[in-house]
Write a protein that holds these residues in place. Structure first.
Motif, mmCIF file in Angstrom:
data_model
loop_
_atom_site.group_PDB
_atom_site.id
_atom_site.type_symbol
_atom_site.label_atom_id
_atom_site.label_comp_id
_atom_site.label_asym_id
_atom_site.label_seq_id
_atom_site.Cartn_x
_atom_site.Cartn_y
_atom_site.Cartn_z
ATOM 1 N N CYS A 244 0.839 -1.205 0.000
ATOM 2 C CA CYS A 244 0.000 0.000 0.000
ATOM 3 C C CYS A 244 0.874 1.255 0.000
ATOM 4 O O CYS A 244 2.044 1.227 0.400
ATOM 5 C CB CYS A 244 -0.913 0.009 1.219
ATOM 6 N N GLU A 245 0.286 2.372 -0.421
ATOM 7 C CA GLU A 245 1.046 3.613 -0.578
ATOM 8 C C GLU A 245 0.821 4.599 0.563
ATOM 9 O O GLU A 245 1.757 5.020 1.226
ATOM 10 C CB GLU A 245 0.686 4.257 -1.922
ATOM 11 N N GLU A 246 -0.404 4.989 0.808
ATOM 12 C CA GLU A 246 -0.663 5.988 1.847
ATOM 13 C C GLU A 246 -2.043 5.787 2.428
ATOM 14 O O GLU A 246 -2.922 5.184 1.803
ATOM 15 C CB GLU A 246 -0.562 7.399 1.272
ATOM 16 N N ALA A 247 -2.208 6.286 3.660
ATOM 17 C CA ALA A 247 -3.500 6.185 4.338
ATOM 18 C C ALA A 247 -4.263 7.484 4.203
ATOM 19 O O ALA A 247 -3.686 8.573 4.290
ATOM 20 C CB ALA A 247 -3.293 5.849 5.810
ATOM 21 N N VAL A 248 -5.560 7.368 3.984
ATOM 22 C CA VAL A 248 -6.440 8.535 3.927
ATOM 23 C C VAL A 248 -7.570 8.328 4.930
ATOM 24 O O VAL A 248 -7.889 7.200 5.303
ATOM 25 C CB VAL A 248 -7.008 8.744 2.507
ATOM 26 N N ALA A 249 -8.149 9.422 5.375
ATOM 27 C CA ALA A 249 -9.230 9.348 6.349
ATOM 28 C C ALA A 249 -10.536 8.962 5.676
ATOM 29 O O ALA A 249 -10.878 9.474 4.606
ATOM 30 C CB ALA A 249 -9.386 10.685 7.064
ATOM 31 N N GLY A 250 -11.243 8.034 6.302
ATOM 32 C CA GLY A 250 -12.582 7.686 5.857
ATOM 33 C C GLY A 250 -13.614 8.297 6.781
ATOM 34 O O GLY A 250 -13.278 8.990 7.751
ATOM 35 N N ASP A 251 -14.873 8.053 6.497
ATOM 36 C CA ASP A 251 -15.947 8.569 7.351
ATOM 37 C C ASP A 251 -15.909 7.887 8.714
ATOM 38 O O ASP A 251 -15.751 6.662 8.810
ATOM 39 C CB ASP A 251 -17.307 8.325 6.694
ATOM 40 N N ALA A 252 -16.054 8.670 9.768
ATOM 41 C CA ALA A 252 -16.078 8.125 11.116
ATOM 42 C C ALA A 252 -17.308 7.250 11.307
ATOM 43 O O ALA A 252 -18.338 7.432 10.646
ATOM 44 C CB ALA A 252 -16.053 9.245 12.144
ATOM 45 N N THR A 264 -15.375 6.520 16.270
ATOM 46 C CA THR A 264 -14.356 5.662 15.656
ATOM 47 C C THR A 264 -13.803 6.283 14.382
ATOM 48 O O THR A 264 -14.515 6.419 13.380
ATOM 49 C CB THR A 264 -14.932 4.265 15.363
ATOM 50 N N GLU A 265 -12.532 6.678 14.453
ATOM 51 C CA GLU A 265 -11.862 7.269 13.296
ATOM 52 C C GLU A 265 -11.360 6.165 12.363
ATOM 53 O O GLU A 265 -10.844 5.137 12.814
ATOM 54 C CB GLU A 265 -10.686 8.136 13.755
ATOM 55 N N VAL A 266 -11.499 6.392 11.067
ATOM 56 C CA VAL A 266 -11.151 5.382 10.062
ATOM 57 C C VAL A 266 -9.979 5.864 9.220
ATOM 58 O O VAL A 266 -9.982 6.984 8.701
ATOM 59 C CB VAL A 266 -12.365 5.084 9.146
ATOM 60 N N GLN A 267 -8.957 5.012 9.124
ATOM 61 C CA GLN A 267 -7.863 5.214 8.178
ATOM 62 C C GLN A 267 -7.903 4.078 7.169
ATOM 63 O O GLN A 267 -7.981 2.901 7.544
ATOM 64 C CB GLN A 267 -6.506 5.221 8.883
ATOM 65 N N ARG A 284 -12.020 6.054 19.725
ATOM 66 C CA ARG A 284 -11.599 7.069 20.686
ATOM 67 C C ARG A 284 -12.461 7.005 21.946
ATOM 68 O O ARG A 284 -13.676 7.145 21.894
ATOM 69 C CB ARG A 284 -11.677 8.456 20.049
ATOM 70 N N GLY A 285 -11.788 6.756 23.077
ATOM 71 C CA GLY A 285 -12.489 6.654 24.352
ATOM 72 C C GLY A 285 -12.922 5.250 24.709
ATOM 73 O O GLY A 285 -13.500 5.030 25.776
ATOM 74 N N ALA A 286 -12.629 4.255 23.865
ATOM 75 C CA ALA A 286 -13.075 2.883 24.114
ATOM 76 C C ALA A 286 -12.019 2.076 24.848
ATOM 77 O O ALA A 286 -10.816 2.271 24.653
ATOM 78 C CB ALA A 286 -13.435 2.206 22.801
ATOM 79 N N GLU A 287 -12.463 1.143 25.680
ATOM 80 C CA GLU A 287 -11.579 0.276 26.446
ATOM 81 C C GLU A 287 -11.437 -1.078 25.748
ATOM 82 O O GLU A 287 -11.718 -1.211 24.552
ATOM 83 C CB GLU A 287 -12.117 0.140 27.872
ATOM 84 N N HIS A 288 -11.012 -2.086 26.504
ATOM 85 C CA HIS A 288 -10.663 -3.384 25.903
ATOM 86 C C HIS A 288 -11.884 -4.152 25.408
ATOM 87 O O HIS A 288 -11.824 -4.798 24.359
ATOM 88 C CB HIS A 288 -9.898 -4.232 26.925
ATOM 89 N N ASN A 289 -12.964 -4.097 26.175
ATOM 90 C CA ASN A 289 -14.193 -4.825 25.820
ATOM 91 C C ASN A 289 -15.336 -3.845 25.595
ATOM 92 O O ASN A 289 -16.311 -3.837 26.351
ATOM 93 C CB ASN A 289 -14.587 -5.819 26.916
ATOM 94 N N PRO A 290 -15.267 -3.016 24.579
ATOM 95 C CA PRO A 290 -16.340 -2.051 24.372
ATOM 96 C C PRO A 290 -17.629 -2.743 23.957
ATOM 97 O O PRO A 290 -17.608 -3.835 23.381
ATOM 98 C CB PRO A 290 -15.799 -1.180 23.230
#
Length: 308
Positions: A244-252, A264-267, A284-290
């Protein structure tokens, strides 16, 4: 009867009736062509003999299941000290097999030290009793058995895993890249040494991780003195492996219940080799067992099923 056995039987029969077997007639005859017999693709399933032998796996079939067509297979692996039933509920697989049309198989790990179930995935996780159990061999054999006894599409075999099950899912993708089409991992990681994983076929990867995970930290860490990389390093490694070449942001995505908004941020990596996709979902803000939302659960399964 498989193709090789069928050919052997046909050649033997030809010898018995005096046709072929080194004669001039054999040299003039057209070669035997064994065609794909098509459906049914498996025996009818009644569940009386479970998959996995002594480590019996739970099988969930869609109501419309038929041996007259081939079906995607999703194998889901639970975390350390957990169970197939728990990871089924966590990922929502039984609730999705009908509308998403796939077969779910949920195998158990080995019960080890402290009476906790585990997968022997990497040096860090999680054979803490040094049993040396070969879970890669068990899961490879489970794939073989599932494709023989269920109408599985061999081109659409996927793994999902949480925590220790995520570590194990990645190991299977590394070692069986010629059979596994994609993996989706929540709160897992890979071996510390990147040279351990050298897939020879494209494998698509979805890595999902909470940035407040204190068990398998988002930034990486160690278990029993053995290091494991963090979520961003894991995704970057797979992106490199897939060219792969580069990561871009997707819709959260609003993937977690109890957190405000689309947390949840998407790359999503671009320019990967044909047949490969790599995504990192940072909760963002989630723990181990969300507590995953229905939207989040379906989005993970849909990522897998879109990889063909």
């Amino acid at each position: 009867m498989n193709v090789r056995a069928t050919l052997w039987w046909m050649i033997t029969l030809a010898c018995v009736v005096g046709v072929g077997c080194g004669t001039d007639q054999e040299q003039d005859a057209d070669p035997v062509v064994v065609e794909d017999q098509g459906p049914p693709y498996a025996p009818e399933w009644d569940g009386s003999e479970p998959l996995g032998g002594e480590r019996a796996a739970r099988v969930v079939l869609p109501q419309s299941y038929s041996v007259e067509r081939r079906w995607p297979l999703v194998i889901a692996l639970h975390g350390f000290s957990s169970s197939p039933g728990w990871v089924d509920g966590f990922l929502g697989l039984s609730a999705m097999v009908d509308d998403r049309e796939f077969i779910a198989v949920l195998p158990p790990g080995t019960v080890g030290a402290g009476n906790f179930s585990f997968w022997n995935a990497t040096d860090a996780c999680c054979d803490f009793g040094d049993s040396g159990v070969d879970d890669a061999a068990y899961l490879s054999a489970l794939i073989d058995e599932a494709t023989e006894r269920l109408a599985v599409d061999p081109e659409r075999i996927y793994f999902m895993g949480h925590s220790n099950g995520g570590f194990m899912s990645y190991r299977m993708a590394c070692e069986l890249s010629d059979r596994i089409r994609a993996v989706a991992v929540v709160a897992g990681s890979v071996a510390a040494d990147p040279e351990v994983c050298q897939p020879n076929e494209p494998v698509s990867v979805l890595h999902v991780h909470g940035d407040e995970d204190e068990v398998i930290p988002y930034e990486g860490g160690a278990l029993s003195g053995e290091r494991f990389p963090g979520a961003e390093e894991v995704a970057a490694r797979w992106a490199s492996l897939q060219g792969c070449e580069e990561a871009v942001a997707g819709d959260a995505i609003d993937a977690v219940l109890g957190l405000t908004g689309a947390e949840t941020e998407v790359q999503r990596w671009q320019g990967c080799q044909p047949g490969a996709s790599v995504e990192l979902w940072s909760m963002r803000g989630a723990e181990h067992n969300p507590t995953l939302s229905t939207v989040g659960k379906r989005a993970m399964v849909d990522f897998l099923l879109e990889q063909r």
